[in-house]
Design an enzyme around this catalytic site. Structure first.
Site, PDB file in Angstrom:
ATOM      1  CG  HIS A   1      -5.814   2.153   5.101  1.00  0.00           C
ATOM      2  ND1 HIS A   1      -5.579   3.058   5.874  1.00  0.00           N
ATOM      3  CD2 HIS A   1      -4.686   1.128   4.978  1.00  0.00           C
ATOM      4  CE1 HIS A   1      -4.278   2.552   6.487  1.00  0.00           C
ATOM      5  NE2 HIS A   1      -3.836   1.774   5.889  1.00  0.00           N
TER       6      HIS A   1
ATOM      7  N   GLY B   1       2.701  -1.215   4.302  1.00  0.00           N
ATOM      8  CA  GLY B   1       2.647   0.334   3.905  1.00  0.00           C
ATOM      9  C   GLY B   1       4.408   0.573   3.638  1.00  0.00           C
ATOM     10  N   GLY B   2       4.796   1.334   4.652  1.00  0.00           N
ATOM     11  CA  GLY B   2       6.270   1.797   4.638  1.00  0.00           C
ATOM     12  C   GLY B   2       7.220   1.027   3.975  1.00  0.00           C
TER      13      GLY B   2
ATOM     14  CB  SER C   1       4.731  -1.783  12.093  1.00  0.00           C
ATOM     15  OG  SER C   1       4.767  -0.373  12.497  1.00  0.00           O
TER      16      SER C   1
ATOM     17  CD  GLU D   1      -2.793   5.622   6.848  1.00  0.00           C
ATOM     18  OE1 GLU D   1      -2.878   5.737   5.395  1.00  0.00           O
ATOM     19  OE2 GLU D   1      -1.846   5.039   7.518  1.00  0.00           O
TER      20      GLU D   1
ATOM     21  CG  ASN E   1      -1.769   1.121   1.535  1.00  0.00           C
ATOM     22  OD1 ASN E   1      -1.800   1.881   0.590  1.00  0.00           O
ATOM     23  ND2 ASN E   1      -2.231   1.356   2.674  1.00  0.00           N
ATOM     24  CD1 TRP E   2       3.849   0.884  -2.311  1.00  0.00           C
ATOM     25  CD2 TRP E   2       3.830   1.817  -4.577  1.00  0.00           C
ATOM     26  NE1 TRP E   2       4.520   0.089  -3.367  1.00  0.00           N
ATOM     27  CE2 TRP E   2       4.674   0.561  -4.738  1.00  0.00           C
ATOM     28  CE3 TRP E   2       3.507   2.335  -5.669  1.00  0.00           C
ATOM     29  CZ2 TRP E   2       5.015   0.072  -5.757  1.00  0.00           C
ATOM     30  CZ3 TRP E   2       3.937   1.957  -6.892  1.00  0.00           C
ATOM     31  CH2 TRP E   2       4.678   0.520  -7.060  1.00  0.00           C
ATOM     32  CE  LYS E   3      -0.421   3.262   4.964  1.00  0.00           C
ATOM     33  NZ  LYS E   3      -0.039   3.486   6.217  1.00  0.00           N
TER      34      LYS E   3
ATOM     35  CD  GLU F   1      -3.674  -2.563   7.516  1.00  0.00           C
ATOM     36  OE1 GLU F   1      -2.710  -2.668   6.914  1.00  0.00           O
ATOM     37  OE2 GLU F   1      -4.261  -1.354   7.368  1.00  0.00           O
TER      38      GLU F   1
ATOM     39  N   GLY G   1       2.427   2.253  10.819  1.00  0.00           N
ATOM     40  CA  GLY G   1       3.212   3.310  10.700  1.00  0.00           C
ATOM     41  C   GLY G   1       3.953   3.725  11.954  1.00  0.00           C
TER      42      GLY G   1
END
Ligand code: PGA
Length: 256
Positions: free
Chosen positions: A101, A239-240, A218, A103, A11-13, A173, A179
């Site tokens: 998600h 993600g990251g 994470s 976010e 997930n590159w956000k 999640e 993150g």
């Protein structure tokens, strides 16, 4: 794990312009070989502006990485300034769409009801939702994790038939792990994912055993193997660590 094919989704956000996204997906493909693709399904979810470019690279170079989007509106078309519709994504050969998600739920007012509408719209257009559920730190500390994720799961799958549910992926999640560098222990993640599967079993009986449930929050090259050793964890939403092609390839090659 049962016979479920693991799925690793990046997930590159709100990262990577279309030019950067092209480079990242190409570099990722250089790191992966047939045995990696046999061992698990690989998906990248770029920003909307990079979908077309990444699609073109994947198709031109016959790279077996699935294309995913990060969100969608539930209507086919209309006066919804700034939104993107399911047919727009389907025409780009998008296979997966992240829905709900945390976010989006926390920062953009996504509710259980809109998550359900989006999930059904994604399915109706032949794509597969990756539907996210997860508790806040406060809910975890109050012992409300199971109730929360099971409520979110029931709401997301309301009025979804068993044959369609099989095409869905769920991502557990925990919000406090996203993150933050703090991840759930593999045992805790496995326990909560078991609760999610029990909820799906109430809805879909035996079919629930075929629905893939990822862990997200994470995930890194250093912790993926322990997570994947758990019987109920069928992959990760990353993600990251998915932004860098080498890091993401190390997550995908967790067995090595
Ligand atoms: P993270 O994000 O891996 O950076 O924690 C996961 C996600 O939000 O899907």
């Amino acid at each position: 794990m049962a016979d479920r094919q693991p799925i690793m989704a990046g997930n590159w956000k709100m990262h990577h312009t279309h030019l950067e996204a092209i480079q990242v997906v190409q570099k990722l493909s250089y790191q992966l070989d047939e045995s990696d693709y046999d061992a698990c399904e690989v998906v990248v979810c770029p920003a909307f502006t990079a979908l077309r470019s990444v699609q073109t690279v994947l198709e031109a170079d016959r790279i077996p990485i699935g294309l995913g989007a990060q969100d969608v509106h539930w209507k086919d078309q209309g006066a919804f300034t700034g939104e993107v519709s399911p047919p727009m994504l389907a025409k780009l050969n998008v296979q997966y769409v992240i829905v709900g998600h945390s976010e989006r739920r926390q920062l953009f007012g996504e509710s259980d009801e809109t998550v359900n509408l989006k999930l059904k719209a994604v399915l109706a257009h032949g794509m597969s939702p990756i539907v996210c559920v997860g508790e806040t730190l406060e809910e975890r500390e109050d012992g409300r994790t199971d109730m929360r994720v099971s409520g979110q799961t029931q709401a997301a799958f309301a009025k979804v038939k068993g044959e369609d549910a099989l095409r869905c992926v769920v991502a557990y999640e925990p919000i406090w792990a996203i993150g933050t560098g703090r991840n759930a222990t593999p045992e805790d993640a496995n326990a909560t994912i078991t609760v999610i599967r029990e909820t799906l079993r109430e809805l879909y009986k035996g079919d629930a055993g075929e629905i893939r449930i990822q862990y997200g929050g994470s995930v890194k090259p250093g912790n993926i193997a322990d997570l994947m050793a758990m019987p109920e964890i069928d992959g990760a939403l990353v993600g990251g660590a998915s932004l860098d092609p080498v890091d993401f390839s190390r997550v995908i090659k967790f067995r090595a």
